[in-house]
Every structure is written in structure tokens, then in C-alpha cells.
Scaffold this motif. Structure first.
Motif, short mmCIF file in Angstrom:
data_model
loop_
_atom_site.label_atom_id
_atom_site.label_comp_id
_atom_site.label_asym_id
_atom_site.label_seq_id
_atom_site.Cartn_x
_atom_site.Cartn_y
_atom_site.Cartn_z
N ARG A 39 0.65 -0.93 0.15
CA ARG A 39 -0.03 0.10 0.06
C ARG A 39 0.80 1.33 0.14
N ARG A 40 0.33 2.30 -0.77
CA ARG A 40 1.06 3.71 -0.58
C ARG A 40 0.41 4.64 0.27
N THR A 41 0.86 4.95 1.16
CA THR A 41 0.37 5.88 2.22
C THR A 41 0.42 7.25 1.69
N GLY A 42 -0.52 8.21 2.54
CA GLY A 42 -0.33 9.56 2.17
C GLY A 42 0.87 10.20 1.56
N VAL A 43 1.95 10.03 2.35
CA VAL A 43 3.04 10.63 2.14
C VAL A 43 4.39 9.96 1.60
N SER A 44 4.08 8.83 1.31
CA SER A 44 5.08 7.72 0.90
C SER A 44 5.50 7.86 -0.65
N LYS A 94 5.45 -2.58 12.11
CA LYS A 94 4.48 -2.20 11.24
C LYS A 94 4.08 -3.05 10.19
N ARG A 95 5.21 -4.32 10.04
CA ARG A 95 4.78 -5.21 9.23
C ARG A 95 3.51 -6.11 9.92
N ARG A 96 3.69 -6.22 11.16
CA ARG A 96 2.71 -6.91 11.99
C ARG A 96 1.24 -6.38 11.79
N ILE A 97 1.39 -4.95 11.68
CA ILE A 97 0.10 -4.08 11.59
C ILE A 97 -0.57 -4.38 10.48
N ALA A 98 0.49 -4.31 9.23
CA ALA A 98 -0.08 -4.48 7.94
C ALA A 98 -0.76 -5.93 7.63
N LEU A 131 1.74 4.72 18.03
CA LEU A 131 1.65 6.30 18.00
C LEU A 131 1.97 6.75 19.34
N ASP A 132 1.16 6.25 20.32
CA ASP A 132 1.75 6.63 21.75
C ASP A 132 3.29 6.52 21.88
N ALA A 142 1.86 5.84 9.98
CA ALA A 142 0.98 5.39 10.65
C ALA A 142 -0.29 6.25 11.25
N TRP A 143 -0.10 7.73 11.17
CA TRP A 143 -1.63 8.37 11.21
C TRP A 143 -2.51 8.02 10.09
N CYS A 144 -1.67 8.25 8.97
CA CYS A 144 -2.63 7.93 7.59
C CYS A 144 -3.13 6.35 7.65
N GLU A 145 -2.23 5.66 8.02
CA GLU A 145 -2.84 4.10 8.06
C GLU A 145 -3.94 4.06 8.91
N LEU A 146 -3.96 4.68 10.23
CA LEU A 146 -4.87 4.69 11.23
C LEU A 146 -6.13 5.45 10.52
#
Length: 314
Positions: free
Chosen positions: A6-11, A130-134, A153-154, A162-166
Motif C-alpha cells: 500500500r501507498r500511504t499519503g506521504v510515501s 509495522k509489518r505486523r500491523i499491515a 503512535l503513543d 502510521a497516522w494515515c494508516e490509522l
């Protein structure tokens, strides 16, 4: 079961055409026996001052995206030889390769178990987190993915990706206020990211359809404001103009009162001018793209078809 990248908003990920083109070069590039010759070819292929790891990593991503698993594995082996199997980024790429080549759900669950084992030994391994979350998202374990992102994010509140993925996860659950908040947090960190402004405009616009009266007007004005900011920052951003054309469409605006919230009133004349501008720029972008050879187009056929459809319906 190939995993999507996936391409996030700022990648700065490549589009599929570029990835396919690069992956076609992979066998020739990877046949270079000396590391010097290999890296020289990679730096020519990936312009922009990439370091050695980045160049090999980009080639790996291109191969994964184009399902050239053999070349992807060669890239991974080169990275492992050069940087070591304990390198956190190499570990994450190994995990991604395993996900992309998994044949069934059980194989993906096994990958998740491996991530859990790695994190039990190294809880701050960010690439593996991050891979685990994906992977949780791929397995439709959305609640677990959201919880993991919130925890991440905490610890790292300036992680824009991470904010964009959330935000994407919240929107998939219909949690629009939470998705909006997440992208607003991202914009505090990267205020000039035109694609994030456009994405926020889209979420706000979608949310208006479930609202009425004053609440709807407020959301609509915010949506228009972010679309305007997006195209102000990038004056040929198709997605920004597409959203602006939708949010200012006559069928929508003619049924509303003047938008007087959060600042100076925005009258229907102004909204009409914005709509005309958006239409004009979409038509110009469409004309420019159609004049190019298919392989040289910046936007894919699905995007251009969506623009044609929108222009015919407005």
C-alpha cells in the motif's frame, strides 16, 4: 496469496507501471557479480540519491509488486549478505516476502506468529511492528490493527505514515470523526502534504452524506477547504481537483444554504467559480494525459476513466 503493497499519503512508492518496468530490469541488474557493478546499475535505475540499501529495497518492492518472486528473493539475499540477517529492515523485508508468497491463510497466520516471536525478544523493532500491523489488516483483524497502531503512535507520535494508516482503518469502520482526527494529526507534522489534504477532504465529504443541516454544511465547507489547499499546493493534482469538483457540484450546492461556518461566508458564486476551475483543470489534465503514450502517463486508466465519468455526470 500475494500481499498488496500500500501507498500511504506521504510515501514515495512507485506506481504499477513503473514497478513493472523496473522489475523487468531486475534479472539483468542482479546478474552483476560484483557488488560495485550491481549498485552502480541500481543507482542509475533509481535516481534521487538513494543509498545502497534504499536502491536494493526499491528494486525488491518493484519485484514484489509485479509478482517476480524469484528476483525479489535475489534482492533479499543480496541485502542479507550485505547488511546481515539481524538488520531490522532486512527482517521486515523477509517477512514481507513470506507474506507475498504465502499460499493460504495458515501461512499468513504463521507469519504473524513469527512477528510475535521477534517482538517478544525485541519489542521496539519498528519495521516488524509495522509489518505486523499491515498483516493484521490483511487478515481482516481490523480491531487488533487499530489497537496496535494506537500503541505505536503513543510511542512515536510523529509517525505520519502510521497516522494515515490509522485514518484508513477508522474510515473502513465508518468511524469518520476518528479518521478525521488522525489525518489532522498527520497534517500537523506535514502541513504541505497535498495528498493528505485531499484525503482528508475525501473523508469529510463522505461523512457529509450521513449528516443533515448545519452539521452537514460545516463538514462540507471543511472538505472544500482541504481540497482547495491540496490543489493550491500542487496545481496538477488530479485527485484534489476531482474532489473539489464533487464537493462543489451544482446538484449538491444548489440544495444548500450559503456556508457560513468556520470563517467568512462562502457564497454560491464562489462555489460556482471553484467548481468551474476544478472542471477546467480536470479537462486539461485529461487532455494532456490522452496526448501521451500509455506507458508515459502519470495516471492509470482507471483514474482517467473515473474523471471522464465524473465530467459526463456533473
Amino acid at each position: 496469496m500475494a500481499a498488496s503493497i500500500r501507498r500511504t499519503g506521504v510515501s514515495q512508492g512507485s506506481n504499477l507501471k513503473t514497478s513493472f518496468h523496473r522489475s523487468q530490469q531486475a534479472p539483468v541488474i542482479l546478474r552483476q557479480q560484483s557488488s560495485g557493478g550491481l549498485l552502480a546499475r541500481l543507482h542509475l535505475s533509481f535516481q534521487g540519491g538513494s543509498d545502497d540499501f534504499d536502491a536494493l529495497e526499491k528494486l525488491f518492492f518493484s519485484c514484489i509488486q509485479s509478482t517476480d518472486d524469484e528476483s525479489a528473493l535475489l534482492c533479499l539475499e543480496r541485502l542479507t549478505q550485505r547488511f546481515g540477517s539481524s538488520n531490522e529492515r532486512v527482517m521486515a523485508l523477509r517477512g514481507l516476502y513470506d507474506e507475498a508468497t504465502a499460499e493460504n491463510q495458515a501461512s499468513l497466520e504463521l507469519s504473524l506468529k513469527r512477528y510475535d516471536e521477534i517482538l517478544s525478544q525485541d519489542p521496539v523493532n519498528l519495521p516488524i511492528i509495522k509489518r505486523r500491523i499491515a498483516l493484521l489488516r490483511s487478515l481482516s483483524k481490523t480491531s487488533d490493527a487499530i489497537s496496535s497502531l494506537v500503541q505505536l503512535l503513543d510511542a512515536t507520535p510523529t509517525d505520519v505514515e502510521a497516522w494515515c494508516e490509522l485514518a484508513e482503518l477508522y474510515q473502513s469502520q465508518g468511524m469518520y470523526p476518528q479518521a478525521t482526527f488522525s489525518l489532522e494529526e498527520a497534517l500537523l507534522i506535514v502541513p504541505h502534504a497535498w495528498n493528505v489534504h485531499a484525503r482528508l477532504g475525501e473523508i469529510l465529504y463522505t461523512h457529509t452524506r450521513s449528516l443533515e443541516g448545519e452539521a452537514m454544511h460545516k463538514q462540507l465547507q471543511l472538505s472544500i477547504r482541504h481540497f482547495c489547499r491540496s490543489v493550491e499546493l500542487c496545481d496538477d493534482y488530479l485527485r484534489g481537483f476531482y474532489g473539489l469538483a464533487l464537493a462543489t457540484s451544482p446538484s449538491l450546492i444548489n440544495g444548500t444554504l450559503e456556508l457560513k461556518h468556520l470563517g467568512s461566508p462562502v457564497g454560491k458564486d464562489t462555489l460556482g467559480s471553484l467548481h468551474a476551475l476544478a472542471r477546467r483543470r480536470l479537462e486539461q489534465i485529461l487532455s494532456t494525459e490522452n496526448s501521451k503514450e500509455p506507458h508515459a502517463r502519470e495516471y492509470d486508466e482507471n483514474e482517467l476513466s473515473a474523471v471522464k465519468k465524473l465530467l459526463s455526470e456533473l
